[in-house]
Design an enzyme around this catalytic site. Sequence first.
Site: not given
Ligand code: NDP
Length: 280
Positions: A148, A162
């Site tokens: 990020s 984070y």
């Molecule tokens: P979402 O919340 O839409 O998706 C996050 C995904 O991670 C979900 O599929 C969730 O699945 C999974 N997840 C979270 N915690 C766990 C866990 N403990 N075990 C298994 N799966 C987990 O967010 P994003 O798509 O935006 O995030 C994806 C990546 O992008 C992350 O690493 C985030 O830090 C990064 N990011 C996002 C930004 C943004 O603005 N959106 C900006 C910068 C970085 P479930 O809930 O089913 O477990």
Amino acid sequence: MARFNDKVAIITGSSNGIGQATAVLFASEGAKVTITGRNAERLEVTKKLLQDAHIPDSHINIVVGDITQESVQEALIKTTLEKFGKIDILVNNAGAGIPDPQGKTGVNQSISTYHKTFELNVQSVLEMTQKARPHLAKSQGEIVNISSIGAGPAAQVANPYYSIAKAALDQYTRTAAIDLAPENIRVNSVSPGAVATGFSTVSRGLDEQKSKAMYEYLGSQKECIPRGFCAGPEDIAKVIAFLADRNASNYIIGQTIVADGGTSLILGAHAHGARMVEAI
Ligand code: NDP
């Protein structure tokens, strides 16, 4: 020929957002995909999106569970090998800012929040890398980590652990890239800026409506996102695909590609520059 034909990819956090879009893109371009997350219902949504894109069930493997659990990490490797016979690409995408139980920010955030944040955003990546390594060495494969722009250099008082975790992840990407280069495994990462996903609802506790309004507002403010709009998950999936595609990015290792519409290039002083002159 599609660029991921005969490739097998594990994409963590593919029940939503960036991981979901990445799974659909990879599979549409020929990959067999293992999709995973804790929420079984949302994984079914990903499966439906894959089916709508005419991906056969024989190209889809589903593991439900928490990526911080060793049993889930092992199941990801084991079931992928059982169903597809190899692993070519690991996308370590699962991540989130864990909300502090008492809503604290800055240096007062609880240490339990710190542990949970690091377990998910750093430790699970280390563990998945260790577990996938022998298989990626065999296939001459690729790892793409999702970091990020929160990693810095701008300070992040609202959600410090984070951003510290993502900074640690960036250093891990560089270190792993050099360590694994002799085995012909490439490691790189993508650092998104604001992307309209479930991130704001999960990490920041906003409801869907407020989350949508926040992304629209950010996209409309040129000093927040000079590109003029908030990214969709597909915009980031395309960058991940570039780094996972050896033909496209063979000579890049240990790098973090920033995909933030220019957010990290703007300083507060720049944004107010013209107005400051008027005020003098
Ligand atoms: P979402 O919340 O839409 O998706 C996050 C995904 O991670 C979900 O599929 C969730 O699945 C999974 N997840 C979270 N915690 C766990 C866990 N403990 N075990 C298994 N799966 C987990 O967010 P994003 O798509 O935006 O995030 C994806 C990546 O992008 C992350 O690493 C985030 O830090 C990064 N990011 C996002 C930004 C943004 O603005 N959106 C900006 C910068 C970085 P479930 O809930 O089913 O477990």
